[in-house]
Design an enzyme around this catalytic site. Structure first.
Site: not given
Ligand code: KPL
Length: 329
Positions: A122, A148, A207, A215, A225, A290
């Site tokens: 990410n 997953a 993203k 988050n 969420n 993260e």
């Molecule tokens: O990418 C995500 C994460 O949890 O890291 C989202 C888009 C918030 C989906 O849970």
């Protein structure tokens, strides 16, 4: 599509760093792509972080998409183990963003000068740092919405069949460079819906912006969420975060404008309403998050340009307190 459909011959050995949900899912997808009929002799080697992880490895990975477990060899990347002698030509890095630089350093002596590094992290920080260190030609980035989770170590549930995008942080061009197409041919493109994105930088940024909005707030409100859309305090901060991030992005070199961030975030929250965000999962498991690669990264870039970002700063500070409590617990 399940992992066993439409195999393509031509096995290529992959080493996978990181045996979390994504590492295990990709190990199964790569293995089933190459040897669908005989779930043995995997062209994948899992690189585990130490001897304890190696001794807990049952010798196979179980995946909800596959009828039987796959026997995947594993090695440690611990320098004292004496088992890390293979040359790594193709490395898939499936570690958390904050663990990535150290994990890659631990295998650097095994990398050939032209080894490929394929990153699943990410954010954008490690992608940018590694592209600088190793050169954009060798570093490939993935952005995935495949879902997953681990039922237990090395037992992965493929929970959502999303999309996966592959690209490089080189300047965007309309033409797909040949190395990207060659790499795509070596990946489980059909099993994991992988497609080339000639502007992966923008995709990773979008993203990142969405993760910065969602988050940390799920951690602060300790909620799934979808609840962010209904809790009045959370809703207010969410709106303020989206506005601040939308205003910052056009000021940051290389970032795309996202005037519709708020609408995009609402959409993601609606379709992932029942999800526990990855950051909240880390906190609940007492693991480091993260956050430095999400809001922390954004705040650093803003500070470099002397741009105020009080909402992100406040969220970041609250996260640091919660995270240090979770790590002590
Ligand atoms: O990418 C995500 C994460 O949890 O890291 C989202 C888009 C918030 C989906 O849970």
């Amino acid at each position: 599509m399940t992992l066993t459909d439409k195999p393509i011959p031509t096995p290529t050995r992959w080493h996978i760093l990181g045996a979390g949900a994504m590492g295990c899912l990709w190990a199964c997808a790569m293995h089933s792509r190459s040897v669908p009929e005989a779930h043995t002799g995997a062209p994948v080697t899992l690189l585990l972080r130490n001897r304890a992880a190696l001794s807990s490895y049952p010798g196979h990975i179980t995946c909800s998409d596959l009828p039987q477990s796959l026997n995947v060899p594993a090695r440690t990347v611990c320098h004292d183990s004496g088992t890390t002698t293979d040359v790594i030509n193709n490395l898939l890095v499936a570690t958390k963003a904050q663990d990535t630089m150290a994990a890659i350093a631990s295998v650097s002596s095994q990398l050939a000068p032209d080894s490929r590094l394929v990153l699943l992290q990410n954010g954008l920080k490690v992608q940018q740092e590694l592209s600088r260190l190793y050169g954009t030609a060798r570093v490939f980035c993935l952005s995935t919405s495949q879902g997953a989770w681990l039922r237990e170590p090395f037992n992965v549930v493929h929970a959502g069949d999303g999309d996966t995008w592959l690209g490089q942080l080189a300047p965007a061009s309309a033409e797909t460079p040949a190395p990207l197409q060659r790499l795509l041919d070596m990946l489980p493109a059909q099993q994991l819906n992988i497609r080339i994105d000639n502007n992966i930088g923008d995709r990773l940024w979008r993203k990142l912006a969405i993760n910065c909005a969602i988050n940390a707030l799920t951690v602060i409100h300790d909620c799934r969420n979808g609840e962010l859309l209904h809790l009045p305090d959370a809703r207010q901060t969410l709106t303020a975060l989206c506005n601040e991030i939308s205003q910052l992005l056009p000021e940051i070199a290389g970032a795309p404008a996202m005037p519709d961030l708020s609408a995009q975030v609402q959409h993601v929250l609606t379709v992932t309403a029942d999800n526990v965000s990855s950051t909240l999962q880390d906190i609940r498991r007492g693991r480091a998050t993260e956050i430095d690669h999400l809001n922390g990264y954004l705040c650093n870039l803003a500070a470099q340009q002397h741009l105020p970002c009080p909402v992100n700063q406040s969220v970041l500070q609250q996260m640091r307190v919660i995270e240090s409590q979770a790590l002590r617990a």
